[in-house]
Motif scaffolding. Structure first.
Motif, PDB file in Angstrom:
ATOM      1  N   THR A 144      -7.895 -27.427 -10.228  1.00  0.00           N
ATOM      2  CA  THR A 144      -7.205 -26.183  -9.875  1.00  0.00           C
ATOM      3  C   THR A 144      -5.698 -26.328 -10.080  1.00  0.00           C
ATOM      4  OG1 THR A 144      -8.899 -25.702  -8.216  1.00  0.00           O
ATOM      5  CG2 THR A 144      -6.832 -24.485  -8.049  1.00  0.00           C
ATOM      6  N   TRP A 145      -5.144 -27.426  -9.593  1.00  0.00           N
ATOM      7  CA  TRP A 145      -3.701 -27.654  -9.734  1.00  0.00           C
ATOM      8  C   TRP A 145      -3.306 -27.810 -11.202  1.00  0.00           C
ATOM      9  CZ3 TRP A 145       0.735 -26.796  -7.809  1.00  0.00           C
ATOM     10  CH2 TRP A 145       1.852 -27.557  -8.129  1.00  0.00           C
ATOM     11  N   LEU A 146      -4.128 -28.507 -11.980  1.00  0.00           N
ATOM     12  CA  LEU A 146      -3.854 -28.624 -13.413  1.00  0.00           C
ATOM     13  C   LEU A 146      -3.842 -27.249 -14.084  1.00  0.00           C
ATOM     14  CD1 LEU A 146      -5.961 -31.728 -14.555  1.00  0.00           C
ATOM     15  CD2 LEU A 146      -3.475 -31.488 -14.637  1.00  0.00           C
ATOM     16  N   GLY A 147      -4.774 -26.389 -13.684  1.00  0.00           N
ATOM     17  CA  GLY A 147      -4.831 -25.050 -14.257  1.00  0.00           C
ATOM     18  C   GLY A 147      -3.607 -24.227 -13.917  1.00  0.00           C
ATOM     19  N   VAL A 148      -3.161 -24.316 -12.664  1.00  0.00           N
ATOM     20  CA  VAL A 148      -1.979 -23.564 -12.226  1.00  0.00           C
ATOM     21  C   VAL A 148      -0.736 -24.023 -12.980  1.00  0.00           C
ATOM     22  CG1 VAL A 148      -0.416 -23.160 -10.275  1.00  0.00           C
ATOM     23  CG2 VAL A 148      -2.897 -23.030  -9.946  1.00  0.00           C
ATOM     24  N   THR A 149      -0.552 -25.336 -13.067  1.00  0.00           N
ATOM     25  CA  THR A 149       0.653 -25.852 -13.735  1.00  0.00           C
ATOM     26  C   THR A 149       0.613 -25.609 -15.239  1.00  0.00           C
ATOM     27  OG1 THR A 149      -0.375 -28.058 -13.829  1.00  0.00           O
ATOM     28  CG2 THR A 149       1.104 -27.608 -11.983  1.00  0.00           C
ATOM     29  N   ALA A 150      -0.585 -25.682 -15.833  1.00  0.00           N
ATOM     30  CA  ALA A 150      -0.701 -25.412 -17.265  1.00  0.00           C
ATOM     31  C   ALA A 150      -0.373 -23.952 -17.565  1.00  0.00           C
ATOM     32  CB  ALA A 150      -2.110 -25.750 -17.758  1.00  0.00           C
ATOM     33  N   PHE A 151      -0.832 -23.057 -16.694  1.00  0.00           N
ATOM     34  CA  PHE A 151      -0.526 -21.632 -16.862  1.00  0.00           C
ATOM     35  C   PHE A 151       0.982 -21.390 -16.735  1.00  0.00           C
ATOM     36  CE2 PHE A 151       0.008 -17.342 -14.952  1.00  0.00           C
ATOM     37  CZ  PHE A 151      -0.478 -16.596 -16.009  1.00  0.00           C
ATOM     38  N   ALA A 152       1.601 -22.041 -15.763  1.00  0.00           N
ATOM     39  CA  ALA A 152       3.050 -21.902 -15.587  1.00  0.00           C
ATOM     40  C   ALA A 152       3.786 -22.443 -16.813  1.00  0.00           C
ATOM     41  CB  ALA A 152       3.497 -22.644 -14.329  1.00  0.00           C
ATOM     42  N   PHE A 153       3.298 -23.549 -17.368  1.00  0.00           N
ATOM     43  CA  PHE A 153       3.913 -24.126 -18.570  1.00  0.00           C
ATOM     44  C   PHE A 153       3.845 -23.144 -19.735  1.00  0.00           C
ATOM     45  CE2 PHE A 153       3.324 -26.470 -22.570  1.00  0.00           C
ATOM     46  CZ  PHE A 153       4.509 -27.189 -22.622  1.00  0.00           C
ATOM     47  N   GLU A 154       2.673 -22.502 -19.897  1.00  0.00           N
ATOM     48  CA  GLU A 154       2.531 -21.536 -20.989  1.00  0.00           C
ATOM     49  C   GLU A 154       3.453 -20.336 -20.804  1.00  0.00           C
ATOM     50  OE1 GLU A 154       1.146 -22.032 -23.704  1.00  0.00           O
ATOM     51  OE2 GLU A 154      -0.037 -23.809 -23.242  1.00  0.00           O
ATOM     52  N   LEU A 155       3.697 -19.956 -19.558  1.00  0.00           N
ATOM     53  CA  LEU A 155       4.624 -18.854 -19.303  1.00  0.00           C
ATOM     54  C   LEU A 155       6.037 -19.218 -19.744  1.00  0.00           C
ATOM     55  CD1 LEU A 155       3.519 -17.476 -15.797  1.00  0.00           C
ATOM     56  CD2 LEU A 155       3.156 -16.438 -18.058  1.00  0.00           C
ATOM     57  N   THR A 156       6.438 -20.477 -19.519  1.00  0.00           N
ATOM     58  CA  THR A 156       7.781 -20.901 -19.950  1.00  0.00           C
ATOM     59  C   THR A 156       7.874 -20.914 -21.473  1.00  0.00           C
ATOM     60  OG1 THR A 156       7.248 -23.289 -19.963  1.00  0.00           O
ATOM     61  CG2 THR A 156       8.029 -22.331 -17.881  1.00  0.00           C
ATOM     62  N   ARG A 157       6.779 -21.302 -22.143  1.00  0.00           N
ATOM     63  CA  ARG A 157       6.774 -21.268 -23.613  1.00  0.00           C
ATOM     64  C   ARG A 157       6.868 -19.831 -24.109  1.00  0.00           C
ATOM     65  NH1 ARG A 157       5.074 -25.326 -26.851  1.00  0.00           N
ATOM     66  NH2 ARG A 157       4.054 -23.827 -28.234  1.00  0.00           N
ATOM     67  N   GLN A 158       6.132 -18.940 -23.454  1.00  0.00           N
ATOM     68  CA  GLN A 158       6.139 -17.532 -23.849  1.00  0.00           C
ATOM     69  C   GLN A 158       7.523 -16.922 -23.657  1.00  0.00           C
ATOM     70  OE1 GLN A 158       3.560 -14.766 -21.605  1.00  0.00           O
ATOM     71  NE2 GLN A 158       2.569 -14.315 -23.560  1.00  0.00           N
ATOM     72  N   ALA A 159       8.171 -17.299 -22.529  1.00  0.00           N
ATOM     73  CA  ALA A 159       9.511 -16.795 -22.257  1.00  0.00           C
ATOM     74  C   ALA A 159      10.513 -17.285 -23.287  1.00  0.00           C
ATOM     75  CB  ALA A 159       9.959 -17.225 -20.856  1.00  0.00           C
ATOM     76  N   ALA A 160      10.249 -18.473 -23.852  1.00  0.00           N
ATOM     77  CA  ALA A 160      11.138 -19.038 -24.854  1.00  0.00           C
ATOM     78  C   ALA A 160      10.775 -18.577 -26.274  1.00  0.00           C
ATOM     79  CB  ALA A 160      11.087 -20.563 -24.795  1.00  0.00           C
ATOM     80  N   GLY A 161       9.786 -17.676 -26.361  1.00  0.00           N
ATOM     81  CA  GLY A 161       9.396 -17.133 -27.652  1.00  0.00           C
ATOM     82  C   GLY A 161       8.525 -18.049 -28.480  1.00  0.00           C
ATOM     83  N   GLN A 162       7.859 -19.026 -27.822  1.00  0.00           N
ATOM     84  CA  GLN A 162       6.994 -19.951 -28.532  1.00  0.00           C
ATOM     85  C   GLN A 162       5.547 -19.533 -28.411  1.00  0.00           C
ATOM     86  OE1 GLN A 162       8.041 -23.691 -26.677  1.00  0.00           O
ATOM     87  NE2 GLN A 162       9.732 -24.050 -28.106  1.00  0.00           N
TER      88      GLN A 162
END
Length: 225
Positions: free
Chosen positions: A203-221
């Protein structure tokens, strides 16, 4: 809609479904352990006693089990995570290095909080093999190993291809499984302690991975493969 599009959508939903199922499993286990549900207590205590009788007289198995469980200790996990973060930083993959450190730190924070909420005593066996400190649910070694080694898997898996990808995944999954099993064999945790740790770890891995993808999306990646 093409078959390829449907296939991509199914692959995209699979991680989300996995995380939801893991979170539900942990919640159910947490409630049952906290309420000391008799059927679960019976299975846990009976299993602990049975395994203790099998393992206690086998010095070779005990030595091997202690070596495996050492790989899930806090010191080893932080050494591995720290070294990996340094390698990523040297390659200027700052976002990945930060992700790895934050995800690993989360396991260290979650473990004592959850233990204090549940307050489950550790197994009492006829022939003690090892000694564990603190409460029993969830297993700190199982939680730390699935989070730290799992995060390393997620970081490097997109770069792995073919047989290397399969081999890398197999090694990490086997290592996490063996560390969790070693805690049960040593008689310092019940089966539900380890399963609960794996569930909250996913569960924690899923939450942090989702947050990581949001930072990539915010950076236009693009979304990570």
């Amino acid at each position: 809609m093409s078959a390829n599009t449907l296939d991509r959508q199914r692959r995209g939903l699979a991680p989300l479904i996995t995380v939801i199922v893991a979170a539900m499993a942990f919640t159910i286990l947490l409630i049952l352990v906290r309420l000391q549900w008799p059927p679960l207590e019976s299975v846990d205590r009976g299993g602990a006693a049975h395994l203790n009788r099998l393992v206690a007289g086998n010095s070779t198995l005990i030595t091997a089990t202690k070596a495996v469980t050492w790989l899930g200790s806090t010191g080893v996990l932080w050494a591995v995570v720290g070294a990996t973060a340094i390698v990523l930083a040297l390659r200027k993959r700052w976002r990945l290095a930060i992700y790895l450190l934050i995800t690993g730190a989360g396991a260290i924070v979650l473990d004592p909080i959850l233990k204090s909420l549940v307050g489950r005593l550790r197994p009492v066996v006829a022939h003690p093999i090892a000694h564990g400190t603190g409460d029993s649910f969830p297993s700190g070694h199982a939680l730390g190993s699935i989070v730290c080694y799992g995060a390393i898997l997620l970081v490097f898996l997109p770069a792995a291809r073919g047989r290397w990808r399969t081999a890398f995944t197999t090694v990490i999954v086997a290592l996490v499984a063996l560390i969790g099993i070693s805690r049960i064999l040593l008689g310092v945790h019940y089966l539900s302690d380890v399963v609960g740790a794996w569930a909250i770890g996913i569960t924690w891995l899923g939450v942090t991975a989702f947050a990581f993808e949001l930072t990539r999306q915010a950076a236009g990646q693009p979304v990570t493969d």
